[in-house]
Motif scaffolding. Structure first.
Motif, PDB file in Angstrom:
ATOM      1  N   ILE A 449       0.600  -1.355   0.525  1.00 40.25           N
ATOM      2  CA  ILE A 449      -0.204  -0.221   0.067  1.00 40.25           C
ATOM      3  C   ILE A 449       1.137   0.811   0.166  1.00 40.25           C
ATOM      4  CG2 ILE A 449      -1.876   1.282   1.248  1.00 40.25           C
ATOM      5  CD1 ILE A 449      -3.030  -1.476   2.583  1.00 40.25           C
ATOM      6  N   GLY A 450       0.657   2.064  -0.811  1.00 42.50           N
ATOM      7  CA  GLY A 450       1.267   3.496  -0.840  1.00 42.50           C
ATOM      8  C   GLY A 450       2.899   3.245  -2.391  1.00 42.50           C
ATOM      9  N   LEU A 451       2.081   2.196  -3.030  1.00 43.64           N
ATOM     10  CA  LEU A 451       3.382   1.778  -4.025  1.00 43.64           C
ATOM     11  C   LEU A 451       2.836   1.033  -5.193  1.00 43.64           C
ATOM     12  CD1 LEU A 451       6.586   0.115  -1.681  1.00 43.64           C
ATOM     13  CD2 LEU A 451       6.537   2.211  -3.299  1.00 43.64           C
ATOM     14  N   GLN A 452       1.432   0.811  -5.079  1.00 43.16           N
ATOM     15  CA  GLN A 452       1.051   0.074  -6.082  1.00 43.16           C
ATOM     16  C   GLN A 452       0.563   0.319  -7.531  1.00 43.16           C
ATOM     17  OE1 GLN A 452      -2.181  -0.835  -3.134  1.00 43.16           O
ATOM     18  NE2 GLN A 452      -1.855  -2.830  -2.882  1.00 43.16           N
ATOM     19  N   PHE A 453       0.762   0.210  -8.561  1.00 46.21           N
ATOM     20  CA  PHE A 453       0.478   0.041  -9.316  1.00 46.21           C
ATOM     21  C   PHE A 453      -1.433   0.423  -9.810  1.00 46.21           C
ATOM     22  CE2 PHE A 453      -0.472   0.251 -13.987  1.00 46.21           C
ATOM     23  CZ  PHE A 453       1.005   1.219 -14.704  1.00 46.21           C
ATOM     24  N   GLU A 454      -2.268  -0.580  -9.542  1.00 43.50           N
ATOM     25  CA  GLU A 454      -3.541  -0.598  -8.418  1.00 43.50           C
ATOM     26  C   GLU A 454      -3.729  -0.614  -7.673  1.00 43.50           C
ATOM     27  OE1 GLU A 454      -5.729  -2.230 -11.968  1.00 43.50           O
ATOM     28  OE2 GLU A 454      -3.565  -3.422 -12.475  1.00 43.50           O
ATOM     29  N   PRO A 455      -3.947   0.946  -6.715  1.00 44.36           N
ATOM     30  CA  PRO A 455      -4.229   0.508  -5.457  1.00 44.36           C
ATOM     31  C   PRO A 455      -5.205  -0.468  -4.536  1.00 44.36           C
ATOM     32  CG  PRO A 455      -3.952   2.576  -6.195  1.00 44.36           C
ATOM     33  CD  PRO A 455      -3.656   2.066  -7.321  1.00 44.36           C
ATOM     34  N   SER A 456      -5.151  -0.968  -3.693  1.00 41.03           N
ATOM     35  CA  SER A 456      -5.928  -1.943  -3.441  1.00 41.03           C
ATOM     36  C   SER A 456      -6.041  -1.424  -2.279  1.00 41.03           C
ATOM     37  CB  SER A 456      -6.746  -2.914  -4.179  1.00 41.03           C
ATOM     38  OG  SER A 456      -5.565  -4.146  -4.108  1.00 41.03           O
ATOM     39  N   VAL A 457      -6.463  -2.134  -1.207  1.00 43.29           N
ATOM     40  CA  VAL A 457      -6.544  -3.224   0.088  1.00 43.29           C
ATOM     41  C   VAL A 457      -7.037  -4.150   0.355  1.00 43.29           C
ATOM     42  CG1 VAL A 457      -8.527  -2.175   1.691  1.00 43.29           C
ATOM     43  CG2 VAL A 457      -6.402  -3.077   2.598  1.00 43.29           C
ATOM     44  N   GLN A 458      -6.607  -5.665   1.005  1.00 46.35           N
ATOM     45  CA  GLN A 458      -6.930  -7.050   1.219  1.00 46.35           C
ATOM     46  C   GLN A 458      -7.070  -7.795   2.293  1.00 46.35           C
ATOM     47  OE1 GLN A 458      -6.196  -9.917  -2.054  1.00 46.35           O
ATOM     48  NE2 GLN A 458      -7.635 -11.471  -1.449  1.00 46.35           N
ATOM     49  N   PHE A 459      -8.517  -8.241   2.461  1.00 47.13           N
ATOM     50  CA  PHE A 459      -9.195  -9.097   3.972  1.00 47.13           C
ATOM     51  C   PHE A 459      -8.298 -10.181   3.726  1.00 47.13           C
ATOM     52  CE2 PHE A 459     -11.037 -10.832   7.218  1.00 47.13           C
ATOM     53  CZ  PHE A 459     -10.041 -10.426   8.606  1.00 47.13           C
ATOM     54  N   THR A 460      -7.870 -11.293   4.504  1.00 45.69           N
ATOM     55  CA  THR A 460      -7.266 -12.508   4.323  1.00 45.69           C
ATOM     56  C   THR A 460      -7.574 -12.733   5.941  1.00 45.69           C
ATOM     57  OG1 THR A 460      -6.655 -15.142   3.581  1.00 45.69           O
ATOM     58  CG2 THR A 460      -5.133 -13.018   4.810  1.00 45.69           C
ATOM     59  N   GLU A 461      -8.730 -13.521   5.947  1.00 47.61           N
ATOM     60  CA  GLU A 461      -8.907 -14.547   6.927  1.00 47.61           C
ATOM     61  C   GLU A 461      -7.872 -15.419   7.630  1.00 47.61           C
ATOM     62  OE1 GLU A 461     -11.803 -17.929   7.388  1.00 47.61           O
ATOM     63  OE2 GLU A 461     -13.105 -16.371   5.940  1.00 47.61           O
ATOM     64  N   ALA A 462      -7.751 -16.626   8.601  1.00 50.98           N
ATOM     65  CA  ALA A 462      -6.838 -17.004   9.183  1.00 50.98           C
ATOM     66  C   ALA A 462      -7.122 -18.245   8.009  1.00 50.98           C
ATOM     67  CB  ALA A 462      -6.764 -17.746  10.167  1.00 50.98           C
ATOM     68  N   MET A 463      -6.712 -19.365   6.377  1.00 46.24           N
ATOM     69  CA  MET A 463      -7.421 -20.383   6.056  1.00 46.24           C
ATOM     70  C   MET A 463      -7.153 -21.312   6.734  1.00 46.24           C
ATOM     71  SD  MET A 463      -7.412 -19.055   3.343  1.00 46.24           S
ATOM     72  CE  MET A 463      -8.289 -17.471   3.932  1.00 46.24           C
ATOM     73  N   VAL A 464      -6.808 -21.299   8.001  1.00 42.81           N
ATOM     74  CA  VAL A 464      -6.373 -22.966   9.202  1.00 42.81           C
ATOM     75  C   VAL A 464      -6.468 -21.999  10.092  1.00 42.81           C
ATOM     76  CG1 VAL A 464      -6.704 -24.519   7.567  1.00 42.81           C
ATOM     77  CG2 VAL A 464      -4.543 -23.612   8.817  1.00 42.81           C
ATOM     78  N   PRO A 465      -6.680 -22.947  11.447  1.00 40.93           N
ATOM     79  CA  PRO A 465      -6.284 -21.990  12.213  1.00 40.93           C
ATOM     80  C   PRO A 465      -4.861 -22.241  13.273  1.00 40.93           C
ATOM     81  CG  PRO A 465      -8.018 -23.891  13.077  1.00 40.93           C
ATOM     82  CD  PRO A 465      -7.786 -23.496  11.926  1.00 40.93           C
ATOM     83  N   PRO A 466      -4.352 -21.830  13.906  1.00 33.95           N
ATOM     84  CA  PRO A 466      -2.553 -22.143  13.883  1.00 33.95           C
ATOM     85  C   PRO A 466      -2.637 -23.881  14.456  1.00 33.95           C
ATOM     86  CG  PRO A 466      -2.914 -19.832  15.236  1.00 33.95           C
ATOM     87  CD  PRO A 466      -4.637 -20.576  14.731  1.00 33.95           C
ATOM     88  N   ALA A 467      -1.667 -24.749  13.575  1.00 38.95           N
ATOM     89  CA  ALA A 467      -1.921 -25.775  14.438  1.00 38.95           C
ATOM     90  C   ALA A 467      -0.730 -25.863  15.279  1.00 38.95           C
ATOM     91  CB  ALA A 467      -1.041 -26.940  13.387  1.00 38.95           C
ATOM     92  N   TYR A 468      -0.384 -27.394  16.348  1.00 37.19           N
ATOM     93  CA  TYR A 468      -0.402 -27.232  17.259  1.00 37.19           C
ATOM     94  C   TYR A 468      -0.245 -26.277  18.143  1.00 37.19           C
ATOM     95  CZ  TYR A 468       2.074 -30.345  14.111  1.00 37.19           C
ATOM     96  OH  TYR A 468       1.759 -31.616  12.869  1.00 37.19           O
ATOM     97  N   GLU A 469       1.062 -25.799  18.671  1.00 31.78           N
ATOM     98  CA  GLU A 469       1.065 -24.179  19.762  1.00 31.78           C
ATOM     99  C   GLU A 469       1.389 -23.542  18.833  1.00 31.78           C
ATOM    100  OE1 GLU A 469       2.430 -25.779  23.567  1.00 31.78           O
ATOM    101  OE2 GLU A 469       2.025 -27.452  23.353  1.00 31.78           O
ATOM    102  N   ARG A 470       1.333 -22.950  17.851  1.00 27.89           N
ATOM    103  CA  ARG A 470       1.787 -22.015  16.821  1.00 27.89           C
ATOM    104  C   ARG A 470       0.686 -21.299  17.543  1.00 27.89           C
ATOM    105  NH1 ARG A 470       2.195 -24.945  11.685  1.00 27.89           N
ATOM    106  NH2 ARG A 470       3.816 -26.197  12.205  1.00 27.89           N
ATOM    107  N   LYS A 471       1.006 -18.915  17.750  1.00 28.70           N
ATOM    108  CA  LYS A 471       0.323 -18.039  18.141  1.00 28.70           C
ATOM    109  C   LYS A 471       0.720 -17.111  17.247  1.00 28.70           C
ATOM    110  CE  LYS A 471      -1.410 -19.849  21.706  1.00 28.70           C
ATOM    111  NZ  LYS A 471      -3.045 -20.682  21.972  1.00 28.70           N
ATOM    112  N   PRO A 472      -0.003 -16.591  16.664  1.00 26.83           N
ATOM    113  CA  PRO A 472       0.017 -15.288  15.588  1.00 26.83           C
ATOM    114  C   PRO A 472       1.045 -14.165  16.459  1.00 26.83           C
ATOM    115  CG  PRO A 472      -2.018 -15.618  16.065  1.00 26.83           C
ATOM    116  CD  PRO A 472      -1.344 -16.513  16.797  1.00 26.83           C
ATOM    117  N   ASP A 473       2.142 -13.732  15.725  1.00 27.67           N
ATOM    118  CA  ASP A 473       3.274 -12.796  16.470  1.00 27.67           C
ATOM    119  C   ASP A 473       3.074 -11.702  17.184  1.00 27.67           C
ATOM    120  OD1 ASP A 473       5.789 -13.101  14.359  1.00 27.67           O
ATOM    121  OD2 ASP A 473       3.880 -13.698  13.766  1.00 27.67           O
ATOM    122  N   TRP A 474       1.585 -11.193  17.136  1.00 34.13           N
ATOM    123  CA  TRP A 474       0.770 -10.032  17.878  1.00 34.13           C
ATOM    124  C   TRP A 474       0.821 -10.492  19.097  1.00 34.13           C
ATOM    125  CZ3 TRP A 474      -3.848 -10.876  20.211  1.00 34.13           C
ATOM    126  CH2 TRP A 474      -4.960 -11.101  19.884  1.00 34.13           C
TER     127      TRP A 474
END
Length: 705
Positions: A449-474
């Protein structure tokens, strides 16, 4: 039961659309999103191999604690967080917050929720020593744009689809897919441009893969691009002339620019660049006379000794020919905001005197402490770093001076690595924390964003839950805040809304996070090129600074480097880094399908004439050495390279990465061991590391016995 979900790639800036096939909670396939309004069904092999990264059995599954050198045992999250918090508190209480540092790697740029939580954790601790991979690839661009345009976030992108002359320096779009311009399938755009009559010219020390699809290559000696750009400007000034309307209405310090580039006429720079003077003059005239022309430079120039000045001179080439803010030239791609929060403020002096010399003051966007000084700050500083957090990074292999980095990491009292792999750096960690992968977390395409030839913003949900004991960085950093009694998103809610910042950004465009979740992709306003000066230029006077005062010392240094290049031995070999479509820095190294046949090692690529002089034959093992280190590698002879230039693919050298079995078995060699590190090994204007055009000697391995 299988289902298909829309998502996007997080390997590089274009964020090409993907469709994921999910079977219950397993990711089983990735394919191009043919209905994506921007990428339109294009995705490169690296994006598809994201499936293999996701399902790699060597990925981290639970927190690990090192109990003996090279030996790790799994522990609970509670134990990991409590022990890290306790040990970190002891260090800060005993030595202050300056005893703590951080290093962030490239994947963090493609993780929208990471930055705010990590930043909050570090700010509340009072940590000021921050290092990042940005000083290995792009810090020069932030420093250059801040001085020229008044903000680090303005990087006018080439209008490839409408240009008559497209000049691309130090970049190989067919392999890298471009950087600081987000454009899916750039080679298709370049091919179509050439078919409609546009001239496409790459400036590079080798005959790059892109030229087999569209365009031609003008070969240049490594680390000399700034002199070519200066010569082009001077030749335009003394022949065609600068565009009068552009420089009179929108330029300041134009005479100072003229005086500076006059030092580098085509006749003077020809030997240093390896480009004959008549060719330089003709290129200057052709670019200036084109009905429209755009220009772009990337990592191959950034990594030189004067990437900031090269980026400045590229801006000037576009500006003085009237192509800045012109259809077919370079235009500003509007992100969320028209104005930077720091818009119009004077460029600060911005330098620090340190035990390792004068460096650019870090802070804000894009500039951190020099990664090349990380080992020094750990080992040699009067206030050494004693605790280090490394997030999605691998400084052992990605920074010059591998031996010094390994030694420094062993002296730390606390090393915490947050990653998807136990990589070469994590082998030294006290704690290795398993991060959720790209398809296990919510995200937006924040980097482009701010560098795009065709500006857009896209959201993605988690495709699958974090497996095992993984956690998002935040989650990891907010939990560390909570464990250390700092302010945390978890204080008020165990399921916090982490998207408030992005929601505010969207409101600046009259949209909302709720709409983005519902629509998946939202088109942003595409700026009109001709509004660049009045609407977007950030200096208060709405002028382009054509010769910023802050560049004065760097200009003197540029002349000193020129003299060094002029007087260098004629047979000196220079090492450059070669991008590979089967590698992505050091984090695509553990995939079996990318290590097949002769891709199980990295080669030294060499011109036959250089090999003959040194009695080197194709396929033989050679010693590659300089004052910084020695490595051995097999040779591949190729006439694609300019004589005097050798090349290696970086991201290899995982011999001791026991947590990555494929990478460890087919480890190759770390060519970054030949790079300078420590004081004097980076560009003072931006803290950007010197990583290309490195002098080396090559000898048959038998001759070194």
């Amino acid at each position: 039961m299988q289902s298909k979900k829309r998502t996007f790639c997080r390997v590089c800036e274009p964020a090409c659309g993907l469709v994921a096939t999910v079977d219950d909670e397993a990711l089983v396939a990735l394919e191009p999103d043919k209905e994506h309004p921007i990428s339109k069904g294009f995705v490169c092999n690296k994006g598809i191999y994201g499936l293999d990264i996701h399902n790699d059995p060597d990925r981290l599954k639970q927190p690990l604690k090192q109990v003996a050198p090279g030996e790790f045992e799994p522990i609970s999250w509670d134990q990991a967080l409590n022990e890290i918090a306790e040990r970190l508190s002891v260090i800060i209480n005993g030595h202050g917050a300056d005893a703590v540092g951080s290093y962030t790697g490239n994947p963090t740029a493609f993780n929208a929720l990471y930055g705010p939580s990590f930043g909050s954790f570090m700010r509340q601790l009072g940590v000021r020593k921050h290092f990042s991979s940005g000083t290995q690839d792009c810090a020069n661009k932030f420093a250059g744009s801040e001085a020229v345009f008044g903000t680090r976030t303005m990087h006018p992108v080439p209008d490839i689809d409408h240009s008559d002359f497209i000049l691309i320096i130090g970049e190989n779009p067919a392999v890298s897919h471009m950087s600081f311009v987000s454009i899916p399938h750039p080679m298709q755009h370049l091919k179509e441009a050439e078919q409609r009559g546009a001239r496409v010219l790459y400036v590079n020390p080798r005959e790059i893969e892109s030229a087999s699809i569209a365009g031609k290559v003008l070969k240049i000696r490594p680390d000399s691009d700034a002199y070519l750009l200066a010569a082009l400007l001077h030749e335009i000034d003394r022949s065609v002339g600068f565009d009068a309307e552009a420089v009179e209405r929108h330029g300041q310090n134009v005479d100072e620019l003229r005086a500076f580039v006059a030092r580098y006429p085509a006749e003077r720079v020809a030997d240093v660049t390896g480009i004959p003077a008549p060719e330089i003059r003709q290129l200057a005239i052709d670019f200036a006379n084109a009905p429209s022309a755009c220009a772009h430079l990337s990592t191959g120039v950034n990594m030189g000794r004067q990437g900031t000045l090269a980026y400045w001179l590229l801006h000037m080439l576009v500006f003085v020919t009237g192509n800045l803010g012109r259809r077919g030239g370079n235009f500003y791609s509007l992100g969320f905001y028209e104005r930077s929060p720091a818009a119009g403020k004077a460029v600060p002096e911005g330098f620090l005197d340190t035990p390792f010399g004068r460096i650019r003051k870090p802070g804000g966007v894009g500039i951190s402490l020099p990664g090349n000084l990380l080992a020094n700050y750990i080992s040699d500083h009067h206030e050494p770093i004693r605790a280090l957090f490394v997030n999605s990074g691998n400084p052992v292999l990605s920074i010059g001076g591998e031996a010094a980095m390994r030694e420094a990491l062993t002296s730390l009292e606390l090393l915490v690595c947050v990653d998807i792999y136990r990589n070469a750096t994590a082998e030294y960690a006290d704690y290795v924390l398993p991060a959720a992968g790209a398809f296990e977390r919510e995200d937006i395409n924040i980097t482009g964003i701010g560098l795009q030839f065709e500006p857009s913003v896209q959201f993605t949900e988690a495709m699958v839950p974090p497996a095992y004991e993984r956690k998002p960085d935040w989650w990891i950093y907010e939990k560390l805040c909570q464990t250390m009694s700092l302010q945390s998103a978890f204080d008020a809610d165990e399921n916090p809304n982490m998207w408030a910042r992005v929601d505010a950004m969207l409101r600046s465009q009259g949209r909302s996070m709720r709409e983005l979740r519902a629509e998946n992709i939202i088109a942003l306003e595409r700026s009109r090129p001709e509004e660049f000066y009045d609407r977007y230029l950030q200096h208060e006077d709405k002028n382009v600074d054509c010769c910023p005062e802050i560049f004065a010392e760097a200009q003197t240094r540029m002349e000193e480097i020129f003299v060094d290049l002029e007087t260098a031995p004629g047979d000196q070999l220079k090492l450059i880094s070669k991008r590979d479509q089967y590698m992505m820095n050091s984090w695509y190294s553990n995939l079996p399908k990318l290590k097949r046949r002769d891709r199980d090692r990295n080669y030294l690529f060499m011109h036959p004439l250089d090999a003959e002089k040194r009695q080197v034959v194709d396929g033989s093992e050679v010693s590659v050495s300089n004052e910084h280190g020695t490595i051995s590698a097999p040779v591949r002879l190729t006439e694609e390279l300019m004589p005097g230039v050798v090349a290696m693919t970086h991201g290899w050298g995982h011999r001791d990465a026991r947590g990555m079995r494929v990478a460890g078995e087919k480890h190759g060699v770390n060519c970054n061991a030949l790079l300078p590190s420590g004081p004097g090994s980076f560009e003072p204007l931006s803290n950007q590391a010197h990583m290309t055009g490195i002098p080396v000697e090559v000898k048959p391995l038998a001759a070194t016995a």
